[in-house]
Design a protein around this motif. Structure first.
Motif, PDB file in Angstrom:
ATOM      1  N   CYS A  50     -40.255  12.215  -2.248  1.00  0.00           N
ATOM      2  CA  CYS A  50     -39.290  11.123  -1.774  1.00  0.00           C
ATOM      3  C   CYS A  50     -38.846  11.495  -0.376  1.00  0.00           C
ATOM      4  N   ILE A  51     -38.586  10.504   0.319  1.00  0.00           N
ATOM      5  CA  ILE A  51     -38.046  10.834   1.745  1.00  0.00           C
ATOM      6  C   ILE A  51     -36.681   9.999   2.040  1.00  0.00           C
ATOM      7  N   SER A  52     -35.901  10.757   2.733  1.00  0.00           N
ATOM      8  CA  SER A  52     -34.405  10.040   3.180  1.00  0.00           C
ATOM      9  C   SER A  52     -34.538   9.116   4.222  1.00  0.00           C
ATOM     10  N   SER A  53     -33.925   7.911   4.193  1.00  0.00           N
ATOM     11  CA  SER A  53     -33.587   7.307   5.294  1.00  0.00           C
ATOM     12  C   SER A  53     -32.478   7.682   6.133  1.00  0.00           C
ATOM     13  N   ASN A  54     -31.532   8.661   5.646  1.00  0.00           N
ATOM     14  CA  ASN A  54     -30.354   9.195   6.215  1.00  0.00           C
ATOM     15  C   ASN A  54     -31.064  10.194   7.208  1.00  0.00           C
ATOM     16  N   ASP A  55     -31.788  11.174   6.921  1.00  0.00           N
ATOM     17  CA  ASP A  55     -32.014  12.324   7.864  1.00  0.00           C
ATOM     18  C   ASP A  55     -33.560  12.561   7.764  1.00  0.00           C
ATOM     19  N   GLY A  56     -34.283  11.954   7.157  1.00  0.00           N
ATOM     20  CA  GLY A  56     -35.682  12.040   7.015  1.00  0.00           C
ATOM     21  C   GLY A  56     -35.988  13.240   6.038  1.00  0.00           C
ATOM     22  N   SER A  57     -35.144  13.967   5.381  1.00  0.00           N
ATOM     23  CA  SER A  57     -35.427  15.023   4.683  1.00  0.00           C
ATOM     24  C   SER A  57     -36.392  14.426   3.566  1.00  0.00           C
ATOM     25  N   THR A  58     -37.297  15.550   3.168  1.00  0.00           N
ATOM     26  CA  THR A  58     -38.305  15.080   2.043  1.00  0.00           C
ATOM     27  C   THR A  58     -38.152  16.080   0.855  1.00  0.00           C
ATOM     28  N   TYR A  59     -38.491  15.526  -0.103  1.00  0.00           N
ATOM     29  CA  TYR A  59     -38.561  16.371  -1.411  1.00  0.00           C
ATOM     30  C   TYR A  59     -39.905  16.333  -2.217  1.00  0.00           C
ATOM     31  N   TYR A  60     -40.519  17.243  -2.865  1.00  0.00           N
ATOM     32  CA  TYR A  60     -41.674  17.082  -3.439  1.00  0.00           C
ATOM     33  C   TYR A  60     -41.668  17.736  -4.728  1.00  0.00           C
ATOM     34  N   ALA A  61     -42.366  17.056  -5.903  1.00  0.00           N
ATOM     35  CA  ALA A  61     -42.539  17.779  -7.101  1.00  0.00           C
ATOM     36  C   ALA A  61     -43.279  19.150  -6.886  1.00  0.00           C
ATOM     37  N   ASP A  62     -42.850  20.099  -7.796  1.00  0.00           N
ATOM     38  CA  ASP A  62     -43.896  21.236  -7.798  1.00  0.00           C
ATOM     39  C   ASP A  62     -45.053  21.069  -7.667  1.00  0.00           C
ATOM     40  N   SER A  63     -45.729  20.299  -8.516  1.00  0.00           N
ATOM     41  CA  SER A  63     -47.258  19.935  -8.864  1.00  0.00           C
ATOM     42  C   SER A  63     -47.791  19.470  -7.519  1.00  0.00           C
ATOM     43  N   VAL A  64     -47.227  19.049  -6.490  1.00  0.00           N
ATOM     44  CA  VAL A  64     -47.887  18.626  -5.232  1.00  0.00           C
ATOM     45  C   VAL A  64     -47.246  19.312  -3.998  1.00  0.00           C
ATOM     46  N   LYS A  65     -46.480  20.204  -4.146  1.00  0.00           N
ATOM     47  CA  LYS A  65     -45.875  20.942  -3.062  1.00  0.00           C
ATOM     48  C   LYS A  65     -47.041  21.759  -2.410  1.00  0.00           C
ATOM     49  N   GLY A  66     -47.011  21.710  -1.024  1.00  0.00           N
ATOM     50  CA  GLY A  66     -47.857  22.255  -0.420  1.00  0.00           C
ATOM     51  C   GLY A  66     -49.304  21.516  -0.355  1.00  0.00           C
ATOM     52  N   ARG A  67     -49.424  20.576  -0.967  1.00  0.00           N
ATOM     53  CA  ARG A  67     -50.579  19.559  -0.851  1.00  0.00           C
ATOM     54  C   ARG A  67     -50.252  18.457  -0.304  1.00  0.00           C
ATOM     55  N   PHE A  68     -49.365  17.670  -0.550  1.00  0.00           N
ATOM     56  CA  PHE A  68     -48.862  16.490  -0.339  1.00  0.00           C
ATOM     57  C   PHE A  68     -48.040  16.250   0.881  1.00  0.00           C
ATOM     58  N   THR A  69     -47.995  15.396   1.774  1.00  0.00           N
ATOM     59  CA  THR A  69     -46.989  15.144   2.709  1.00  0.00           C
ATOM     60  C   THR A  69     -46.430  13.873   2.740  1.00  0.00           C
ATOM     61  N   ILE A  70     -45.243  13.593   2.685  1.00  0.00           N
ATOM     62  CA  ILE A  70     -44.668  12.415   3.044  1.00  0.00           C
ATOM     63  C   ILE A  70     -44.021  12.038   4.314  1.00  0.00           C
ATOM     64  N   SER A  71     -44.235  10.783   5.015  1.00  0.00           N
ATOM     65  CA  SER A  71     -43.848  10.633   6.144  1.00  0.00           C
ATOM     66  C   SER A  71     -43.594   9.141   6.393  1.00  0.00           C
ATOM     67  N   SER A  72     -42.835   9.042   7.575  1.00  0.00           N
ATOM     68  CA  SER A  72     -42.322   7.470   7.504  1.00  0.00           C
ATOM     69  C   SER A  72     -42.534   6.975   8.769  1.00  0.00           C
ATOM     70  N   ASP A  73     -42.903   5.983   9.055  1.00  0.00           N
ATOM     71  CA  ASP A  73     -42.959   5.247  10.568  1.00  0.00           C
ATOM     72  C   ASP A  73     -41.988   3.868  10.488  1.00  0.00           C
ATOM     73  N   ASN A  74     -40.691   4.319  10.933  1.00  0.00           N
ATOM     74  CA  ASN A  74     -39.773   3.211  10.823  1.00  0.00           C
ATOM     75  C   ASN A  74     -39.980   1.876  11.592  1.00  0.00           C
TER      76      ASN A  74
END
Length: 122
Positions: A50-74
Motif C-alpha cells: 500500500c501507499i499513503s496519500s499523506n506522505d507517500g510512505s509504502t508498506y509491503y507484505a513480507d512475501s513480496v518485500k524486495g521484489r515488488f515496488t509500489i508507486s503513484s503518479d498523482n
C-alpha cells in the motif's frame, strides 16, 4: 462514480517481471490511500502493498518485500505495482483498492477494482 481499473496482468515465467497499473477516478485521488491485494484460488485475499496519500510512505507484505515496488503518479491518478523476480506462488488475481486508512487490512478499504490475473509458470 468511483472506478478503479487494473491492467497489466498476464502470464510470465518464474523470474520474470510485470507492472500492474491501477487507474482511479470518481474520488479525490490525493486524499486516498491505495492498496494492492491478491487472491489465489482457494485462499483468502492477501494484502500485498500500500501507499499513503499523506506522505507517500509504502508498506509491503513480507512475501513480496524486495521484489515488488509500489508507486503513484498523482498527475495520472494511477498507482503502479512493479513486480520483479516473480515466483509461481505469486499467481493470483490482483486487486487495487482505495480507502482512508493506511495498511493491508482489506476491511479498511472502501473501493475495489475488478482485478487482473497474474500467472507465473515454473
Amino acid at each position: 462514480e468511483v472506478q478503479l481499473v487494473e491492467s497489466g496482468g498476464g502470464l510470465v515465467q518464474a523470474g520474470g517481471s510485470l507492472r500492474l497499473s491501477c487507474a482511479a477516478s470518481g474520488f479525490t485521488f490525493d486524499d486516498a490511500n491505495i492498496g494492492w491485494f491478491r487472491q489465489a484460488p482457494g485462499k483468502e485475499r492477501e494484502g500485498v502493498s500500500c501507499i499513503s496519500s499523506n506522505d507517500g510512505s509504502t508498506y509491503y507484505a513480507d512475501s513480496v518485500k524486495g521484489r515488488f515496488t509500489i508507486s503513484s503518479d498523482n498527475a495520472k491518478n494511477t498507482v503502479y505495482l512493479q513486480m520483479n523476480n516473480l515466483k509461481p506462488e505469486d499467481t493470483a488475481v490482483y486487486y487495487c483498492a482505495a480507502g482512508y486508512h493506511y495498511g493491508l487490512d482489506h476491511d479498511e478499504y472502501d473501493y475495489w477494482g475488478q482485478g487482473t490475473q497474474v500467472t507465473v509458470s515454473s
